[in-house]
Design an enzyme around this catalytic site. Structure first.
Site, mmCIF file in Angstrom:
data_model
loop_
_atom_site.group_PDB
_atom_site.id
_atom_site.type_symbol
_atom_site.label_atom_id
_atom_site.label_comp_id
_atom_site.label_asym_id
_atom_site.label_seq_id
_atom_site.Cartn_x
_atom_site.Cartn_y
_atom_site.Cartn_z
ATOM 1 N N CYS A 160 -17.438 5.620 4.244
ATOM 2 C CA CYS A 160 -18.262 5.692 3.023
ATOM 3 C C CYS A 160 -18.398 4.350 2.324
ATOM 4 O O CYS A 160 -19.108 4.239 1.326
ATOM 5 C CB CYS A 160 -17.702 6.742 2.059
ATOM 6 N N CYS A 204 -2.703 -3.512 0.862
ATOM 7 C CA CYS A 204 -2.328 -3.271 -0.529
ATOM 8 C C CYS A 204 -3.419 -2.398 -1.148
ATOM 9 O O CYS A 204 -4.501 -2.881 -1.465
ATOM 10 C CB CYS A 204 -2.214 -4.617 -1.239
HETATM 11 FE FE FE Z 1 -14.431 6.987 2.547
#
Ligand code: FE
Length: 133
Positions: free
Chosen positions: A101, A121
């Site tokens: 996405c 991180c």
């Molecule tokens: Fe995603």
């Protein structure tokens, strides 16, 4: 790089779908305050999914305590994330986002533990934890 179907949604759609903190991190490149995410202390066995699209990104086996105040992993699941060079804030960093996405997850640093030496991180707000027994 991805063989997945990228998800494309308008900014308005993401804003409607995500709570404000997740929206700020995933879609606006935000950074949560360190030591604020409950996922920082998550030690159960399971998977960490993208909070934007539900894609599996990290396994609990690769999570470790980096001391940074953000959930940290030494590896992602294969093909789950992509990176770009981030030159904001007068630094050159490697930005990490969901391959499916495009949601911003955090940054990648070369000071992680073996076997990879990588430190992913991550913002806890960009992730959802699913326990797996
Ligand atoms: Fe995603």
């Amino acid at each position: 790089m991805s063989d997945k179907n990228p998800i494309e949604k308008s900014d308005a759609e993401w804003r409607k779908e995500l709570d404000p903190e997740r929206y700020q991190v995933l879609r606006k490149h935000g950074t949560e305050r360190p030591f604020t995410s409950p996922l920082n202390d998550e030690k159960r066995k399971g998977e960490f999914l993208c909070a934007g699209c539900g894609e599996k990104l990290f396994e609990s086996a690769t999570k470790y305590e980096s001391g940074s105040g953000w959930p940290s992993f030494y590896a992602s699941l294969p093909g789950a994330v992509d990176t770009t060079v981030d030159r904001s804030h007068f630094m050159t960093r490697t930005e990490v986002h969901c391959a499916k996405c495009g949601g911003h997850l955090g940054h990648l640093f070369p000071d992680g533990p073996q076997p990879t030496g990588d430190r992913f991180c991550m913002n806890g707000a960009a992730l959802k934890f699913e326990e797996k027994k």
